[in-house]
Design a protein around this motif. Structure first.
Motif, PDB file in Angstrom:
ATOM      1  N   VAL A  61      12.781 -69.586-106.442  1.00 50.25           N
ATOM      2  CA  VAL A  61      12.757 -68.763-105.160  1.00 50.25           C
ATOM      3  C   VAL A  61      12.628 -67.291-105.297  1.00 50.25           C
ATOM      4  O   VAL A  61      11.795 -66.613-104.327  1.00 50.25           O
ATOM      5  N   ALA A  62      13.117 -66.714-106.370  1.00 48.76           N
ATOM      6  CA  ALA A  62      13.261 -65.247-106.498  1.00 48.76           C
ATOM      7  C   ALA A  62      11.850 -64.754-106.710  1.00 48.76           C
ATOM      8  O   ALA A  62      11.387 -63.925-105.917  1.00 48.76           O
ATOM      9  N   GLY A  63      10.890 -65.724-107.247  1.00 44.91           N
ATOM     10  CA  GLY A  63       9.202 -65.275-107.595  1.00 44.91           C
ATOM     11  C   GLY A  63       8.590 -65.673-106.314  1.00 44.91           C
ATOM     12  O   GLY A  63       7.470 -65.062-106.143  1.00 44.91           O
ATOM     13  N   PHE A  64       9.168 -66.852-105.539  1.00 43.13           N
ATOM     14  CA  PHE A  64       8.225 -67.146-104.579  1.00 43.13           C
ATOM     15  C   PHE A  64       8.327 -66.333-103.163  1.00 43.13           C
ATOM     16  O   PHE A  64       7.521 -66.044-102.406  1.00 43.13           O
ATOM     17  N   ILE A  65       9.510 -65.983-102.802  1.00 37.49           N
ATOM     18  CA  ILE A  65       9.876 -65.230-101.571  1.00 37.49           C
ATOM     19  C   ILE A  65       9.630 -63.825-101.767  1.00 37.49           C
ATOM     20  O   ILE A  65      10.249 -63.220-102.827  1.00 37.49           O
ATOM     21  N   GLY A  66       8.840 -63.086-101.081  1.00 31.77           N
ATOM     22  CA  GLY A  66       8.596 -61.621-101.220  1.00 31.77           C
ATOM     23  C   GLY A  66       7.082 -61.382-101.422  1.00 31.77           C
ATOM     24  O   GLY A  66       6.394 -62.253-102.015  1.00 31.77           O
ATOM     25  N   SER A  67       6.709 -60.342-100.661  1.00 28.97           N
ATOM     26  CA  SER A  67       5.424 -59.806-100.786  1.00 28.97           C
ATOM     27  C   SER A  67       5.228 -58.475-101.004  1.00 28.97           C
ATOM     28  O   SER A  67       5.373 -57.728 -99.877  1.00 28.97           O
ATOM     29  N   PRO A  68       4.633 -57.693-101.827  1.00 22.31           N
ATOM     30  CA  PRO A  68       4.363 -58.181-103.065  1.00 22.31           C
ATOM     31  C   PRO A  68       5.730 -59.096-103.856  1.00 22.31           C
ATOM     32  O   PRO A  68       6.893 -58.884-103.562  1.00 22.31           O
ATOM     33  N   ALA A  69       5.241 -59.759-104.949  1.00 26.33           N
ATOM     34  CA  ALA A  69       6.433 -60.568-105.515  1.00 26.33           C
ATOM     35  C   ALA A  69       7.361 -59.931-106.455  1.00 26.33           C
ATOM     36  O   ALA A  69       7.080 -58.725-106.767  1.00 26.33           O
ATOM     37  N   MET A  70       8.490 -60.521-106.606  1.00 27.71           N
ATOM     38  CA  MET A  70       9.439 -59.822-107.562  1.00 27.71           C
ATOM     39  C   MET A  70       8.890 -59.636-108.893  1.00 27.71           C
ATOM     40  O   MET A  70       8.164 -60.460-109.349  1.00 27.71           O
ATOM     41  N   ASN A  71       9.244 -58.627-109.730  1.00 29.72           N
ATOM     42  CA  ASN A  71       9.271 -58.478-111.027  1.00 29.72           C
ATOM     43  C   ASN A  71      10.098 -59.537-111.893  1.00 29.72           C
ATOM     44  O   ASN A  71      11.486 -58.959-111.339  1.00 29.72           O
ATOM     45  N   ILE A  72       9.785 -60.108-112.823  1.00 32.50           N
ATOM     46  CA  ILE A  72      10.568 -61.081-113.359  1.00 32.50           C
ATOM     47  C   ILE A  72      10.581 -60.923-114.942  1.00 32.50           C
ATOM     48  O   ILE A  72       9.408 -61.059-115.044  1.00 32.50           O
ATOM     49  N   GLY A  73      11.529 -60.730-115.876  1.00 39.81           N
ATOM     50  CA  GLY A  73      11.321 -60.583-117.157  1.00 39.81           C
ATOM     51  C   GLY A  73      12.712 -61.040-118.129  1.00 39.81           C
ATOM     52  O   GLY A  73      13.561 -61.087-117.325  1.00 39.81           O
TER      53      GLY A  73
END
Length: 375
Positions: A232-244
């Motif tokens: 959900v963190a990576g899918f919702i939001g534009s531009p997308a969330m940075n995840i590492g």
């Protein structure tokens, strides 16, 4: 009007190894605008078609109000559906298309004309009632399809990606019209889209699906601010969330030069399966560009700048070891970071900038389970 309930509703296609929709539990309130969203193949259209009666329910049940409609024929469910391809009769006028379902139901001509004219007024179609669909634009045809649903006064509206055939500008205009119309009519609406921007701007609540499973349901704000898992963190939001994925050391999540402070509560929530690592997410607008001497700042090597006038989005890779840089990414791709910047102070391709995550605006997840961690 009525509420809608999915009670462990399951759809397993013949020959499939896993369900297209797997034990879906979902309560949709009377008058609510709920959006089903997710990537292709996630089960959102199948869920809608199960509610419409166009797909068999292999397990569980579906209720409209207090009535179990699991085995009720589509025509007896008191729902109206708006399709992606409009599904208008080309040989009929706009008025005849809008009133056709009422004609089949045996409603008298005077009542049909009254309802059609009322719907046409609401949809700004009055001057087009005698035209054929081929003489209308895509947006007008979509409004005719909406009008055909409205004149029936159903308990529930079902909309299956109704804007996907429209150009970008018309899509924005029409989604505003649909959302405003739904709030005016107050009819329970289930809306399917793969476009998370549509979901965020239209729905009272959003239901995110993946591989037939419910990932999270909540208001747009809840899904944006507190995603319950990495998907959900990576899918919702534009531009997308940075995840590492970072190594945990001395109370920090560390990835090369980057360093993110962690609370004791977050560190204690990690399990042995996480192997002393944590997944950290942060949105482009949660980063502040700083001088490189700031402790723990993230180095970003700029590869692309999108200047939108009011906003600038800076795309780049994590500076330093290339192998380490592969451990962080965004919707722009693996090893790719996005930073929201000042449109009046734009870096050049090849520059290195430094950014810090604003306090309280990072999100922590278990690398092993993908679930959100406290703190």
């Amino acid at each position: 009007m009525a509420s809608v309930t999915y009670d462990h509703a399951t759809r397993l296609y013949p020959g499939a190894e896993r369900p297209a929709v797997d034990a879906l539990n979902l309560e949709i309130a009377d008058g609510e605008f709920l959006v089903l969203v997710g990537p292709s193949g996630c089960g959102k259209s199948t869920s809608l078609r199960m509610l419409a009666g166009l797909e068999e329910v292999n397990g569980g049940r579906i209720l409209i109000g207090d009535r179990d409609v699991t085995n009720v024929p589509p025509k007896d469910r008191d729902i109206a559906m708006v399709f992606q391809n409009y599904a208008l009769y080309p040989h009929m006028s706009v008025a005849d298309n809008m009133g056709f379902a009422l004609k089949i139901a045996g409603v008298n001509k005077v009542e049909i004309r009254k309802r059609v004219e009322e719907a046409a007024k609401v949809l700004d179609l009055t001057q087009y009632l005698e035209r054929k669909p081929k003489a209308l634009s895509g947006g007008q045809r979509q409004r005719v399809a909406m009008g055909r649903a409205i004149v029936r006064s159903p308990q529930v509206f079902l909309m299956d990606e109704p804007l996907s055939n429209l150009d970008a500008k018309l899509r924005v205009q029409t989604r505003t019209q649909i959302a405003s119309l739904q709030r005016r009519l107050g009819v329970t609406t289930v809306y399917v889209t793969h476009d998370q921007t549509e979901a965020m701007t239209m729905g009272d609540r959003i239901c995110v699906l993946k591989d037939g499973l419910l990932m999270q349901v909540g208001s747009p704000r809840e899904l944006y601010d507190t995603p319950q898992n990495i998907f959900v963190a990576g899918f919702i939001g534009s531009p997308a969330m940075n995840i590492g994925t970072f190594e945990v050391s001395d109370g920090y999540a560390k990835l090369g030069h980057a360093k993110v402070p962690l609370t004791r509560q977050t560190i204690q929530a990690l399990t042995p399966e996480d192997k002393n690592h944590i997944t950290v997410g942060f949105r482009p607008e949660s980063l502040t560009i700083v001088d490189h001497e700031v402790d723990g700042a993230i180095p970003v090597d700029v590869t692309l700048v999108e200047n939108l006038g009011s906003d600038t989005f800076i795309y780049g890779s994590l500076g330093g070891d290339k192998e380490i840089a592969e451990n962080i990414g965004s919707g722009a791709g693996a090893a790719q970071l996005i930073v929201r910047g000042d449109p009046r102070n734009v870096p050049l391709k090849g520059d290195r900038i430094w950014a810090t995550i604003r306090a309280g605006e990072d999100h922590h997840f278990s690398p092993a389970s993908g679930k959100r961690l406290p703190g």
